[in-house]
Design an enzyme around this catalytic site. Structure first.
Site, short mmCIF file in Angstrom:
data_model
loop_
_atom_site.label_atom_id
_atom_site.label_comp_id
_atom_site.label_asym_id
_atom_site.label_seq_id
_atom_site.Cartn_x
_atom_site.Cartn_y
_atom_site.Cartn_z
N ARG A 22 8.96 0.55 15.38
CA ARG A 22 10.05 0.94 16.28
C ARG A 22 9.53 1.33 17.66
NH1 ARG A 22 11.78 5.99 17.65
NH2 ARG A 22 13.95 6.18 18.39
N PHE A 74 -3.74 -11.20 1.73
CA PHE A 74 -4.02 -12.62 1.95
C PHE A 74 -5.51 -12.78 2.19
CE2 PHE A 74 -3.67 -16.43 4.93
CZ PHE A 74 -3.44 -17.34 3.90
N GLY A 105 -9.15 -3.60 5.67
CA GLY A 105 -9.02 -5.05 5.55
C GLY A 105 -8.21 -5.64 6.69
N ASP A 128 -4.40 6.60 2.32
CA ASP A 128 -5.68 7.11 1.82
C ASP A 128 -6.45 7.97 2.83
OD1 ASP A 128 -5.31 5.76 -0.61
OD2 ASP A 128 -6.14 3.91 0.23
N MET A 170 -4.04 9.02 -5.47
CA MET A 170 -4.72 7.91 -4.82
C MET A 170 -5.75 8.40 -3.81
SD MET A 170 -1.73 5.05 -4.33
CE MET A 170 -1.24 4.02 -5.70
N GLU A 224 -8.43 9.08 -7.79
CA GLU A 224 -8.55 7.85 -8.56
C GLU A 224 -10.00 7.34 -8.53
OE1 GLU A 224 -6.19 4.69 -6.90
OE2 GLU A 224 -6.84 5.09 -4.84
N HIS A 252 2.11 4.63 -7.60
CA HIS A 252 2.71 4.11 -6.37
C HIS A 252 3.84 4.96 -5.80
CE1 HIS A 252 0.31 0.68 -7.59
NE2 HIS A 252 0.46 0.22 -6.36
N GLN A 254 3.36 7.59 -4.53
CA GLN A 254 2.72 8.17 -3.35
C GLN A 254 2.88 7.30 -2.10
OE1 GLN A 254 -1.39 9.88 -4.74
NE2 GLN A 254 -0.69 8.45 -6.30
#
Length: 326
Positions: A22, A74, A105, A128, A170, A224, A252, A254
């Site tokens: 936004r 991907f 990544g 994370d 996580m 984790e 998930h 989180q």
């Protein structure tokens, strides 16, 4: 001068991504720069799933979690032939610049496009908090609050039944979520990749905690990847202590939920400055917040930085374990 900017979110989603999108759209509009939305991350960039943001009510997403332009993993993007197609898809639309929101990544993909001549800015989007070129990543604060809310509720039922409950959070190797949620919830034991305890050590602490008068619950917050099988660890603690011990993996939950106020503010600041930096002709940089100030780091340098503030987190975890067990 930049005339067109594309935006994509990549990798794991995180609350606050919509706020960054936004802010990019609105700041660009202020300077008569067109914005385009790339749907489903680098996969969408390769497939040409790119649409103008015109007609999108970006304000309607200000309180929504996730990413309204979606995300995908991907791995093929590491290959040059896929990146070349992605570059051509941008150039066909006259798009000169790209803002990538995601984790390490995503940063690697952004760097490769920068090397191919696309002006690129990366923003840290991950719960994370393992992009250490920024004090806080987009999504971290909300995830932290989600964990605290969940653990508070777990504490309620643990106290009703006089139980020890292990809660896995996580972090993907970074200990921030475990440490700071453990501090906020008063977890009697915090175990992370930076501060590990054996089953026997945890059992000893649990037993000692329940020797306190009127003690009804013990919470063990665990990062984790510390234990392969949390259910098995809980069973072992129960066998050593004779205290009913359960394991809860928050997983998930989180990554979802409406972004916190701090999240919205941080994401808005970073989104705005991404446009300003591109407008100045900058490229190949990762933006972050250091001591509440916007900081720019070359993406390559950001990628080379350790993904965890190990020494600090180790010291703090030990210190707050001592406090919470007192």
């Amino acid at each position: 001068m930049i005339k067109k900017i594309a935006i994509l979110t990549s990798g794991g989603d995180s609350p606050g991504m919509n706020n960054a999108i936004r802010a990019i759209i609105k700041t660009a509009r202020l300077y008569d720069i067109e914005t385009y939305l790339v749907y489903e991350g680098f996969l969408g960039l390769y497939n040409g799933w790119i649409k103008p943001s015109e007609g999108i009510d970006e304000d309607s997403y200000i309180n929504k979690g996730g990413t309204f332009i979606f995300s995908a993993r991907f791995v093929e993007f590491a290959q040059e032939k896929y990146r070349q197609v992605a570059k051509e898809n941008l150039l066909k639309l006259g798009i000169e610049a790209l803002v990538v929101i995601g984790g390490d990544g995503s940063y690697k993909g952004a760097q490769k496009l920068h090397e191919m001549g696309i002006k690129t800015i990366a923003l840290p989007g991950t719960i994370d908090n393992d992009i250490t070129s920024s004090d806080f990543t987009i999504g971290y604060d909300t995830a932290l609050n989600t964990i605290v809310e969940a653990v508070d509720k777990i504490r309620d039922t643990a106290s009703s039944h006089k139980r020890c409950i292990m809660v896995e959070v996580m972090g993907h190797g970074a200990s921030d979520l475990a440490l700071y949620s453990g501090m906020a919830t008063g977890s009697e034991i915090i175990v992370s990749n930076d501060y590990k305890l054996s089953v026997e050590e945890m059992a000893k602490i649990v037993k000692k905690q329940f020797e306190k008068p009127n003690k009804r619950s013990v919470i063990i917050t665990v990062s984790e990847f510390v234990f392969k099988d949390l259910q098995q660890v809980a069973k072992q603690i129960e066998e050593l202590t004779n205290i009913t011990t359960k394991a809860v993996v928050l997983a998930h939950i989180q990554r979802g939920g409406y972004p916190s106020a701090r999240e919205r503010i941080n994401a808005t600041i970073l989104g705005k400055h991404a446009v300003l930096r591109l407008k100045q002709g900058q490229s190949g940089i990762a933006l972050g917040l250091i001591k509440n100030q916007v900081a720019a780091t070359p993406i390559l340098e950001a990628l080379a930085m350790p993904q965890t503030r190990k020494d600090l987190l180790e010291r703090r975890t030990k210190s707050y374990n001592d406090i919470n067990q007192a």
